[in-house]
Design a protein around this motif. Sequence first.
Motif, PDB file in Angstrom:
ATOM      1  N   LEU A  57       0.832  -1.197   0.000  1.00  0.00           N
ATOM      2  CA  LEU A  57       0.000   0.000   0.000  1.00  0.00           C
ATOM      3  C   LEU A  57       0.872   1.254   0.000  1.00  0.00           C
ATOM      4  CD1 LEU A  57      -2.882  -0.905   2.482  1.00  0.00           C
ATOM      5  CD2 LEU A  57      -2.644  -1.426   0.049  1.00  0.00           C
ATOM      6  N   MET A  58       0.467   2.233  -0.806  1.00  0.00           N
ATOM      7  CA  MET A  58       1.250   3.452  -0.970  1.00  0.00           C
ATOM      8  C   MET A  58       1.403   4.233   0.328  1.00  0.00           C
ATOM      9  SD  MET A  58       2.381   3.598  -4.041  1.00  0.00           S
ATOM     10  CE  MET A  58       2.568   1.819  -3.866  1.00  0.00           C
ATOM     11  N   ASN A  59       0.391   4.221   1.176  1.00  0.00           N
ATOM     12  CA  ASN A  59       0.464   4.989   2.416  1.00  0.00           C
ATOM     13  C   ASN A  59       1.492   4.435   3.392  1.00  0.00           C
ATOM     14  OD1 ASN A  59      -1.709   2.860   2.535  1.00  0.00           O
ATOM     15  ND2 ASN A  59      -1.609   3.374   4.716  1.00  0.00           N
ATOM     16  N   LYS A  60       2.017   3.229   3.112  1.00  0.00           N
ATOM     17  CA  LYS A  60       3.046   2.640   3.964  1.00  0.00           C
ATOM     18  C   LYS A  60       4.451   3.070   3.551  1.00  0.00           C
ATOM     19  CE  LYS A  60       0.413  -1.542   5.083  1.00  0.00           C
ATOM     20  NZ  LYS A  60       0.397  -3.025   5.023  1.00  0.00           N
ATOM     21  N   ALA A  61       4.590   3.621   2.343  1.00  0.00           N
ATOM     22  CA  ALA A  61       5.887   4.095   1.889  1.00  0.00           C
ATOM     23  C   ALA A  61       6.262   5.354   2.665  1.00  0.00           C
ATOM     24  CB  ALA A  61       5.849   4.386   0.392  1.00  0.00           C
ATOM     25  N   PRO A  62       7.531   5.522   3.019  1.00  0.00           N
ATOM     26  CA  PRO A  62       7.914   6.663   3.872  1.00  0.00           C
ATOM     27  C   PRO A  62       7.573   8.016   3.265  1.00  0.00           C
ATOM     28  CG  PRO A  62       9.854   5.548   2.959  1.00  0.00           C
ATOM     29  CD  PRO A  62       8.685   4.664   2.701  1.00  0.00           C
ATOM     30  N   PHE A 118       5.026   8.804   1.520  1.00  0.00           N
ATOM     31  CA  PHE A 118       3.585   9.048   1.508  1.00  0.00           C
ATOM     32  C   PHE A 118       2.928   8.776   2.865  1.00  0.00           C
ATOM     33  CE2 PHE A 118       4.517   7.548  -2.940  1.00  0.00           C
ATOM     34  CZ  PHE A 118       4.501   8.813  -3.499  1.00  0.00           C
ATOM     35  N   ALA A 119       3.748   8.557   3.878  1.00  0.00           N
ATOM     36  CA  ALA A 119       3.232   8.151   5.189  1.00  0.00           C
ATOM     37  C   ALA A 119       2.393   9.238   5.854  1.00  0.00           C
ATOM     38  CB  ALA A 119       4.388   7.748   6.101  1.00  0.00           C
ATOM     39  N   GLN A 120       2.619  10.502   5.477  1.00  0.00           N
ATOM     40  CA  GLN A 120       1.877  11.600   6.096  1.00  0.00           C
ATOM     41  C   GLN A 120       0.606  11.958   5.334  1.00  0.00           C
ATOM     42  OE1 GLN A 120       2.947  12.591   9.100  1.00  0.00           O
ATOM     43  NE2 GLN A 120       4.534  11.025   8.774  1.00  0.00           N
ATOM     44  N   CYS A 121       0.319  11.246   4.269  1.00  0.00           N
ATOM     45  CA  CYS A 121      -0.860  11.565   3.456  1.00  0.00           C
ATOM     46  C   CYS A 121      -2.145  11.206   4.190  1.00  0.00           C
ATOM     47  CB  CYS A 121      -0.807  10.810   2.130  1.00  0.00           C
ATOM     48  SG  CYS A 121       0.521  11.353   1.035  1.00  0.00           S
ATOM     49  N   GLN A 122      -3.180  11.977   3.962  1.00  0.00           N
ATOM     50  CA  GLN A 122      -4.480  11.719   4.565  1.00  0.00           C
ATOM     51  C   GLN A 122      -5.083  10.447   3.964  1.00  0.00           C
ATOM     52  OE1 GLN A 122      -7.067  15.105   4.234  1.00  0.00           O
ATOM     53  NE2 GLN A 122      -8.576  14.338   5.682  1.00  0.00           N
ATOM     54  N   CYS A 123      -5.704   9.640   4.810  1.00  0.00           N
ATOM     55  CA  CYS A 123      -6.272   8.358   4.371  1.00  0.00           C
ATOM     56  C   CYS A 123      -7.665   8.165   4.962  1.00  0.00           C
ATOM     57  CB  CYS A 123      -5.408   7.175   4.824  1.00  0.00           C
ATOM     58  SG  CYS A 123      -3.712   7.182   4.255  1.00  0.00           S
ATOM     59  N   THR A 124      -8.470   7.399   4.260  1.00  0.00           N
ATOM     60  CA  THR A 124      -9.703   6.887   4.824  1.00  0.00           C
ATOM     61  C   THR A 124      -9.397   5.559   5.502  1.00  0.00           C
ATOM     62  OG1 THR A 124     -10.287   5.585   2.859  1.00  0.00           O
ATOM     63  CG2 THR A 124     -11.003   7.888   2.905  1.00  0.00           C
ATOM     64  N   ASN A 125     -10.416   4.891   5.998  1.00  0.00           N
ATOM     65  CA  ASN A 125     -10.267   3.503   6.406  1.00  0.00           C
ATOM     66  C   ASN A 125      -9.863   2.692   5.179  1.00  0.00           C
ATOM     67  OD1 ASN A 125     -11.383   0.653   6.565  1.00  0.00           O
ATOM     68  ND2 ASN A 125     -11.624   1.300   8.690  1.00  0.00           N
ATOM     69  N   LEU A 126      -8.814   1.891   5.308  1.00  0.00           N
ATOM     70  CA  LEU A 126      -8.267   1.152   4.162  1.00  0.00           C
ATOM     71  C   LEU A 126      -8.349  -0.362   4.379  1.00  0.00           C
ATOM     72  CD1 LEU A 126      -5.084   3.347   3.468  1.00  0.00           C
ATOM     73  CD2 LEU A 126      -7.354   3.528   2.406  1.00  0.00           C
ATOM     74  N   ASP A 127      -9.410  -0.819   5.017  1.00  0.00           N
ATOM     75  CA  ASP A 127      -9.521  -2.245   5.347  1.00  0.00           C
ATOM     76  C   ASP A 127      -9.507  -3.140   4.118  1.00  0.00           C
ATOM     77  OD1 ASP A 127      -9.562  -1.689   8.029  1.00  0.00           O
ATOM     78  OD2 ASP A 127     -11.723  -2.016   8.295  1.00  0.00           O
ATOM     79  N   ASN A 128     -10.216  -2.748   3.066  1.00  0.00           N
ATOM     80  CA  ASN A 128     -10.256  -3.585   1.865  1.00  0.00           C
ATOM     81  C   ASN A 128      -8.889  -3.653   1.194  1.00  0.00           C
ATOM     82  OD1 ASN A 128     -12.977  -4.076   2.202  1.00  0.00           O
ATOM     83  ND2 ASN A 128     -13.638  -2.546   0.717  1.00  0.00           N
ATOM     84  N   ALA A 129      -8.229  -2.509   1.094  1.00  0.00           N
ATOM     85  CA  ALA A 129      -6.900  -2.477   0.479  1.00  0.00           C
ATOM     86  C   ALA A 129      -5.924  -3.351   1.255  1.00  0.00           C
ATOM     87  CB  ALA A 129      -6.398  -1.037   0.397  1.00  0.00           C
TER      88      ALA A 129
END
Length: 385
Positions: free
Chosen positions: A345-350, A352-363
């Motif tokens: 998942l992109m939000n786990k990359a350093p 992009f770690a500060q990016c706003q996210c919704t609940n990502l359970d499906n991803a």
Amino acid sequence: MFDEVISFIKNINPERNFIPLHEPVFSGNEKKYLNECIDSGYVSSVGAYVTAFEEAIAAYTGAKRAVVVVNGTQALHLACVVAGVGKEDEVITQPLTFIATANAISYTGAACIFVDVDKDTMGMSPESLKLFLETNAVIRDGKCFNKTTNKQIKACIPMHTFGHPLRIDEIATICKQYHITLIEDAAESIGSTYKGKATGRFGLMGTLSFNGNKIITSGGGGAIITDDDAVADLAKHLSTQAKIPHTWEYAHDHIGYNYRMPNLNAALALAQLENLDSFIEKKRALAIIYKTFFEKKGFNFVSEPEHAFSNYWLHAIILKDRTERDAFLNESNANGVMTRPIWNLMNKAPMFAQCQCTNLDNAQWLEDRVVNIPSSVTYKENESN
């Protein structure tokens, strides 16, 4: 543990010690067009094959215009620039995607917002997008702003995963409601349609990729497709260093980019496009073979979603958990069958770690379970049983 699965895949690809995930096939006019290109002397970004390929891509997808560039990542970047995305803006995308999607957004100085995907399409979830906007967005002067950051949400970039169309019509409706420009990342889905319409044609622009591992390839290459002449003209102008046409003067009116596809690549791509329908036919036939086998064995084979016609660029199965996924990856690759997990998942990359996210359970659920299996069109149909 997975001996029967590995043996089955090997039986589809006999007489091979190593079975790649996806390999190109050059069985048409590739050498003919390349030789003609070389003989013409026009091998760089000016030449008849560039124009011919642009016209052919537009005709194939049903788009009014196509602008071809050096790769799919630069097509996405250029599409963002043309859409007016810049520093201090935000772009909504999905976390389950190849990193090029997030990188292209970042090249503009904009920040990513990640919303969840649907399990059945593996692409952006309309429900997740709608919930995020209902909770976080406000419309001011016909523009969408993020109430948390006070930045403008300028664009939305969903991606059609492995060639399977997502529910793009619903995404388009939501984007229109919130005054957000829709740019489709159709890098993997040329030839796929949703409700009879080609992917890449539901928003202002769609982008394609012709990388070496794609269903058709120009070695490296990409394209923007659009029904807007002004958008196409600007994209083409910016891709040629924004040089004002003149016989000898070097005058430029924008910050431009050296993104134009060379004539050599366009020659190769045009020959590949001529065989795209036959490639898709073979991939869909292989999908039936895989689906029949895997369902009998209790595995979940990823099939095209409802209302979709998929090119099945990469075939995929869903394992029961990450432990089983990793065991399958280890065993298959150790036995000469190339398999790969879906992306982290992109939000786990350093970066992009500060990016706003919704609940990502499906991803997250999909990241833990999805594996791509060999998907080339070179399989032997008579060896499949």
